[in-house]
Design a protein around this motif. Structure first.
Motif, PDB file in Angstrom:
ATOM      1  N   LEU A  66     -54.461  15.566   9.827  1.00 51.04           N
ATOM      2  CA  LEU A  66     -53.113  15.990  10.199  1.00 51.04           C
ATOM      3  C   LEU A  66     -52.166  15.813   9.022  1.00 51.04           C
ATOM      4  CD1 LEU A  66     -51.899  17.058  12.832  1.00 51.04           C
ATOM      5  CD2 LEU A  66     -51.205  14.736  13.377  1.00 51.04           C
ATOM      6  N   ILE A  67     -52.201  14.634   8.396  1.00 48.61           N
ATOM      7  CA  ILE A  67     -51.230  14.334   7.346  1.00 48.61           C
ATOM      8  C   ILE A  67     -51.529  15.147   6.089  1.00 48.61           C
ATOM      9  CG2 ILE A  67     -50.339  12.519   5.836  1.00 48.61           C
ATOM     10  CD1 ILE A  67     -50.974  10.543   8.160  1.00 48.61           C
ATOM     11  N   GLY A  71     -49.237  18.158   5.952  1.00 51.30           N
ATOM     12  CA  GLY A  71     -48.165  17.763   5.053  1.00 51.30           C
ATOM     13  C   GLY A  71     -48.383  18.192   3.617  1.00 51.30           C
ATOM     14  N   VAL A  72     -49.650  18.360   3.216  1.00 54.04           N
ATOM     15  CA  VAL A  72     -49.902  18.676   1.812  1.00 54.04           C
ATOM     16  C   VAL A  72     -50.516  20.060   1.635  1.00 54.04           C
ATOM     17  CG1 VAL A  72     -51.031  17.931  -0.303  1.00 54.04           C
ATOM     18  CG2 VAL A  72     -50.233  16.217   1.330  1.00 54.04           C
ATOM     19  N   VAL A  73     -51.686  20.274   2.268  1.00 52.21           N
ATOM     20  CA  VAL A  73     -52.434  21.501   1.985  1.00 52.21           C
ATOM     21  C   VAL A  73     -51.686  22.731   2.488  1.00 52.21           C
ATOM     22  CG1 VAL A  73     -54.592  22.732   2.361  1.00 52.21           C
ATOM     23  CG2 VAL A  73     -54.600  20.244   2.047  1.00 52.21           C
ATOM     24  N   PHE A  74     -51.266  22.686   3.756  1.00 49.79           N
ATOM     25  CA  PHE A  74     -50.629  23.854   4.342  1.00 49.79           C
ATOM     26  C   PHE A  74     -49.352  24.250   3.586  1.00 49.79           C
ATOM     27  CE2 PHE A  74     -47.667  25.699   7.473  1.00 49.79           C
ATOM     28  CZ  PHE A  74     -48.345  26.884   7.709  1.00 49.79           C
TER      29      PHE A  74
ATOM     30  N   CYS B 355     -46.820  12.388   9.476  1.00 46.44           N
ATOM     31  CA  CYS B 355     -47.124  10.978   9.772  1.00 46.44           C
ATOM     32  C   CYS B 355     -46.548  10.598  11.131  1.00 46.44           C
ATOM     33  CB  CYS B 355     -46.551  10.060   8.693  1.00 46.44           C
ATOM     34  SG  CYS B 355     -47.497  10.102   7.170  1.00 46.44           S
ATOM     35  N   PHE B 356     -45.319  11.075  11.406  1.00 46.92           N
ATOM     36  CA  PHE B 356     -44.730  10.773  12.716  1.00 46.92           C
ATOM     37  C   PHE B 356     -45.541  11.444  13.833  1.00 46.92           C
ATOM     38  CE2 PHE B 356     -40.530  10.477  10.246  1.00 46.92           C
ATOM     39  CZ  PHE B 356     -40.779   9.148   9.946  1.00 46.92           C
TER      40      PHE B 356
END
Lengths: 317, 851
Positions: A66-67, A71-74, B355-356
């Protein structure tokens, strides 16, 4: 209505390849943004409901996914595509067109626009608050200011470019549709910033040439007693201290050139219709129509005098 | 908390609590020591629990004020050609609205909440410099009232919150721009003071054992945001100094007819202005980072990711400022680079959000008003972030820039990213300072009104802008294509206002009959929830030892042990306010810090420094200078009586067999850190001035002009040599002081002061003898401002040398107790650096630049 007749002001109704590219860019980005937004909200709702009560052996893997994934790849992938698409259109947008036949200098004033059509080897043709362009031809604007910072923006034709004291900035556009387009000052420039507009009329080639030729000629002589009286009052009442009317002894360049003011699309930098009534209003109370305008209000002149001057100016076709 | 059962603790509080009567005696002594003064003396209080509440209340007052201004604008724009406000009134209103929301609400509310919560979260009794917090608050209040009040006298600044010259330098002769420049410089100084407090607080005032990887996320975010203030505010202070010099004394930094450049202001302003957005945003995310784990009953997932992302956002935010200047005619390569850099910030932001989201899956979400606001915040902020991604693409920004599209965009970012989290925090933390809970019913009504109203008001603005409505226009023509959109926005604004009114009512309504909240009502895991309901003035009963991120979940019996005084400092035997200072990384106890108690001195210092700025606005130079002298006097008195006090004994038993020194100097001391951090900010302002010099160099082929037009070589080199001598002698004096060679110390400091004064004279003699006129062109002005800056710093260094001499003579400084001397020496290191750089640039660079 402001009495000025219809004009197009929207960046989403493009009338040049430049503006069309930007509108397309907007629609693609807006569509993508809405999809991503829906995705994130849906994911939030899902994450808020899924919950886990027990030690989930896959929790760590899932969180990592998820992270790192979200948060990074997408974002990296999306932004790479977006930058590739968005920035490749940059060079033509900022390219200059020194070879364009039409070079037009526009200077921001408080709160109006000084417009000069450059002519090689001859004095430029000066007018104010109005730009006319031939359809299909690339033109280059030279943008400057000798007072505060302004910004030159005709949303349907191109993005905005600031006019900064001490510099000259450039904008090249190629209008592809005829019509009247709204222009505004986009940089806050003092009290009447909101009242600093102008119009761009994109015309067929022939009409444009005739218009430009006419703009180069001196003002028509006053023909009837009323306008002759108006001309005399114009020269005697102090108007010529700031304004020029080619062909008369009024030559000052502090205020807008009025040689062909009667033939313009609007008055007072795109805020009043161009007729005798509006001219009368403007002459008598410029300061209350456009707060802090440098033009004094000539309300102390007898109403007759003001009407005569207005008639004279209206006849300056 | 089932999966936390495995938690165990390596911490060993006292096996047995002290007997009940002894605990009662301890509590009596603690209460006597920490109690707030009563009656009118209440306002002399400096304890973070009082100052934090005043501070927060004041920022909320300014939020309301700025909100009312927004409503006035929305009424004016509800219909085309409206004359509810005049052009000038509207311009004042939008300028003050933006300025108030940024400088008097968004940034100070972060500092206010941090003053209130940070010590509690770290189990400290107070922040390391309570009087500095009080000073910061009073300075903020005075400056804020001065600024906001100006609109009632029709004298408010009307240059926009961005204050672009030449409009603000040559075209607005009233005092409005001066009010802005001086008023906000004053507030920015207060903000930097608060930032120093936050940084030292998070680094040095954690409970023993709270290693850097156990710090609550809130403290991490505060540390990042405060550090950003340190480097972001000084460019604006430097810019304001230049602009005020131009307005008051015609030094032409921004006047292109005399070699200046209006774009220099834009660079300095946005070097501040862009990081500022993240200074607002990060501490608000920090609140969410505390709230989410509580209502999921699980620790945050990806703690290190969150911390690194916050730091990354902080770094990136300093490389984006040019995206506010995309339409100034920059070359394509700059546009592309800053577009890409601006997009990059989406990545750390995304990481934090995910993260949240991952944390949500780690437990079961308990629905509550704080979570409602958190979800609302996310929904709004994500959209603002996405439109941010759009405007960061330079070509699109050509259209969107300075239109209502951008107004819509940044209100989504700021209201979603900051205001909603702050409201979430109000509902979450409220029990901590009134002992009562807010109403869930009112909270729900307030939320939905605010959420719906906000979207109705701001979503249409994106379209309004693209349809051609520029920002900052007080009126528009009928039939422009955005009449209806504006009306909708106005309706939405009033619904949003109604929601905020409900929330304010909930906060302010009398709660006498409402029962006290249970202790730790949300079952949270962090230390602030140790607090009793209502809270005690001493904060924590005893300062715990920590070995986990969520001590209330992971350290069994922690609350009981703290309450029974089984940890450190359970008593105030000497009747002095005390807290424990720890090392920055491992949080091992270093010394016991004696904190100052109530005093009117901080208020007086704020009033006198405020007088300097306020009277300067009215060009009452003499009165203004007198205030400055008074302010210096008050500050010296404050330092003399309140700092580096030699304790009655060397060490103190703080409990659990730990004995800590009561006096330290140098790098262990919090005051040394405060000095160091302040000097970093100071040096940043200086570098901003140097930036001006080199900016002009890139702009003009004749800048600097021929080497002999400037201050020359001789005088500047002499000046630098004398300042370096003063610096060297100061260091030597400190060395001799350590060896207790009294007369030698005095002699060295005396010669150092003489050398410093001579240095000032030589530095100023350069341009003075060359008859360099600061008003004739930007070169003269820039050289003078650099030399004057350096001279003022050296002069301040002389005051400090005199202070050391006086302290020694008065017996308040000894060979062992030399904290002041260590700080003065540190100051002189920076002072010498400033002088060397100034001389290298003003005297040396013309030689290099002109071959």
């Amino acid at each position: 209505m402001d009495g000025l007749g219809p004009s197009v002001a929207s960046a989403l109704s493009p009338a040049s390849p430049e503006a069309a590219r930007l509108a397309a860019l907007f629609w693609w980005m807006a569509g993508g943004a809405i999809l991503i937004w829906i995705g994130v909200v849906a994911l939030t709702i899902y994450c808020g409901r899924v919950g886990s009560d027990v030690h989930d052996p896959f929790a760590e893997r899932r969180n990592q996914l998820l992270i790192v994934g979200g948060g990074v790849v997408f974002p990296t992938l999306v932004l790479a595509v977006l930058l590739g698409y968005g920035l490749t259109m940059l060079p033509p947008l900022v390219a200059r067109a020194p070879d364009a036949r039409l070079q037009i200098a526009v200077t921001g004033e408080q709160w109006w626009w000084r417009v000069q059509y450059q002519r090689p080897g001859r004095a430029p043709i000066e007018l104010a608050n109005e730009i006319r362009l031939p359809v299909g031809e690339r033109v280059q604007f030279h943008l400057a200011s000798d007072n505060v910072i302004h910004s030159f923006w005709v949303p349907s034709l191109a993005g905005k470019v600031d006019m900064i004291p001490g510099r000259t900035t450039f904008l090249a556009v190629q209008p592809t549709a005829t019509g009247v387009f709204q222009g505004v000052c986009a940089e806050y420039c003092g009290t009447s910033h909101a009242l600093m507009r102008f119009r761009v009329q994109v015309m067929e080639r022939d009409g444009f040439e005739r218009w430009l030729e006419h703009q180069a000629t001196p003002a028509l002589a006053a023909r009837n007693p009323l306008t002759q009286r108006g001309e005399a009052l114009f020269l005697a009442s102090g108007c010529s201290a700031c304004h020029a009317v080619n062909g008369t002894r009024a030559r000052s360049t502090i205020g807008p050139d009025l040689t062909h003011v009667g033939g313009r699309l609007s008055l007072a930098a795109g805020i009043l219709p161009n007729d005798a009534n509006a001219l009368t209003q403007w002459i008598s109370r410029a300061g209350s129509i456009k707060p802090d305008a440098h033009m004094p209000s000539f309300g102390m002149l007898p109403a007759d005098d003001v009407r005569s001057i207005a008639a004279y100016l209206e006849a300056l076709q | 908390m089932n999966h936390l059962d495995a938690a165990r603790s390596d911490v060993h509080p006292m096996e047995q609590a002290a007997p009940a009567e002894m605990r009662q005696a301890q509590e009596d002594r603690l209460l006597r020591t920490w109690r707030s003064p009563s009656g009118w003396r209440y306002w002399s209080d400096v304890n973070n629990t009082s100052v934090g509440v005043w501070y927060t209340a004041a920022t909320f007052g300014f939020l309301l004020f700025g909100g009312v201004l927004a409503l006035l604008m929305r009424i004016q724009l509800a219909a085309p050609g409206n004359d509810f406000l005049s052009a000038d009134q509207y311009n004042q209103v939008f300028t003050v609205h933006g300025s108030v929301m940024m400088f008097l609400f968004a940034i100070p509310v972060f500092e206010a909440i941090a003053v209130l919560l940070l010590p509690q979260m770290m189990g400290a009794r107070d922040l390391p410099f309570p009087r500095l917090s009080a000073f910061g608050f009073w300075a903020f209040l005075i400056g804020g009232l001065f600024l906001s009040g100006s609109i009632f006298f029709n004298a408010a600044p009307a240059g926009g919150w961005f204050m672009y010259p030449p409009l603000t330098s040559n075209y607005q002769p009233g005092i409005g721009p001066d009010i802005w420049l001086l008023g906000f410089s004053f507030i920015e100084v207060a903000a930097i003071a608060a930032a120093v407090e936050m940084i030292v607080g998070t680094l040095k005032c954690r409970p023993p054992g709270m290693r850097i990887n156990l710090v609550p996320l809130y403290a991490w975010y505060v540390l990042v945001a405060a550090t950003m203030i340190l480097f972001a505010f000084p460019p604006l202070i430097a810019g304001s100094l230049l602009l005020e010099l131009e307005r008051a004394f015609a030094w032409p930094f921004f006047d292109p007819t005399r070699g200046g450049d209006p774009l220099l202001w834009q660079h300095l302003f946005w070097l501040f202005g862009h990081p500022e957005v993240y200074i607002i945003f990060l501490p608000s995310v920090a609140l969410i980072a505390m709230i989410v784990p509580t209502f999921v009953r699980a620790p945050i997932v990806g703690y290190s990711w969150v911390v690194l992302s916050a730091i990354g956002t902080g770094f990136l935010s300093f490389g984006l400022w040019v995206h506010h200047m995309f339409t100034t005619g920059l070359p394509a390569i700059s546009l592309a680079l800053f577009s890409a850099a601006s997009e990059a910030v989406a990545i750390p932001t995304g990481v934090q959000i995910f993260c949240f989201l991952a944390t949500l899956t780690a437990g079961r979400v308990i629905h509550s008003i704080p979570m409602l606001f958190t979800f609302g915040s996310l929904v709004i902020f994500v959209l603002g972030g996405l439109t941010g991604v759009m405007v960061a693409i330079a070509p699109f920004d050509f259209q969107a820039h300075d239109t209502f599209f951008v107004v819509g965009h940044f209100h989504y970012v700021l209201i979603g990213g900051a205001l909603f989290p702050i409201f979430a925090a109000c509902y979450y933390f409220f029990p901590l300072f009134e002992g009562k809970q807010l109403s869930a019913r009112l909270g729900r009504i307030g939320f939905w009104l605010a959420f719906v109203g906000f979207n109705v008001a701001f979503l249409p603005m994106h379209l309004t802008g693209l349809r051609g409505m520029p920002r900052r226009v007080y009126t528009y023509a009928e039939g422009s294509g955005f009449d209806l959109l504006n009306l909708i926005s106005t309706v939405g604004a009033f619904v949003l206002a109604a929601g905020i009114a409900v929330i304010f009512w909930d906060i302010l309504r009398p709660k006498h009959r409402q029962p006290l909240s249970p202790r730790n009502p949300w079952n949270a895991g962090t230390l602030e929830w140790l607090q009793d309901m209502p809270g005690q003035p001493w904060g924590v009963r005893s300062i715990p030892e920590i070995d986990s991120r969520y001590p209330l979940w992971q350290q069994p019996h922690l609350m009981r042990d703290v309450d029974e005084g089984r940890f450190y400092l359970p008593d105030a035997e000497e009747g002095k306010r005390e807290t424990i200072v720890t090392s920055p990384v491992d949080a091992t106890a270093q010394y016991c810090l004696r904190l100052p108690g109530p005093s009117f001195i901080p208020m007086l210092a704020a009033v006198t420094t405020g007088g300097f700025f306020v009277l300067g606005t009215f060009h009452l130079w003499l009165a203004s200078l007198m205030c400055l002298v008074l302010a210096l006097g008050v500050i010296v008195y404050w330092l003399w009586t309140g700092t580096a006090v030699i304790p009655e004994k060397e060490t103190k038993d703080v409990g659990l067999g730990l004995s800590l020194p009561l006096y330290v100097s140098g790098q262990t001391s919090v005051s040394w850190w405060a000095m160091f951090i302040t000097l970093l900010a100071d040096q940043t302002a200086f570098v901003s001035l140097l930036f001006g010099y080199f900016f002009f160099w890139t702009r003009h082929t004749d800048f600097p002009p021929s080497p002999d037009a400037g201050p020359g070589l001789l005088w500047p080199l002499l000046g630098a040599a004398l300042v370096l001598m003063a610096w060297l002698l100061t260091s030597i004096a400190r060395y001799w002081n350590k060896r207790d060679l009294g007369m030698w110390v005095h002699a060295a400091l005396g010669v150092a002061a003489l050398a410093a004064v001579g240095g000032i004279a030589a530095l100023l003699a350069g341009p003075g003898l060359a008859r360099l006129d600061p008003t004739s062109d930007a070169y003269g002005a820039t050289v003078w401002v650099l030399l004057a800056w350096t001279s003022v710093h050296v002069a301040l260094g002389v005051v400090m040398q005199a202070y050391c001499v006086a302290r020694r003579w008065a017996g308040r400084m000894t060979a062992r107790h030399d904290a002041d001397f260590a700080n003065v020496q540190l100051y002189w290191h920076f002072c010498a650096l400033t002088a060397v750089l100034t001389v290298a640039v003003t005297a040396g660079f013309p030689l290099v630049a002109r071959g």
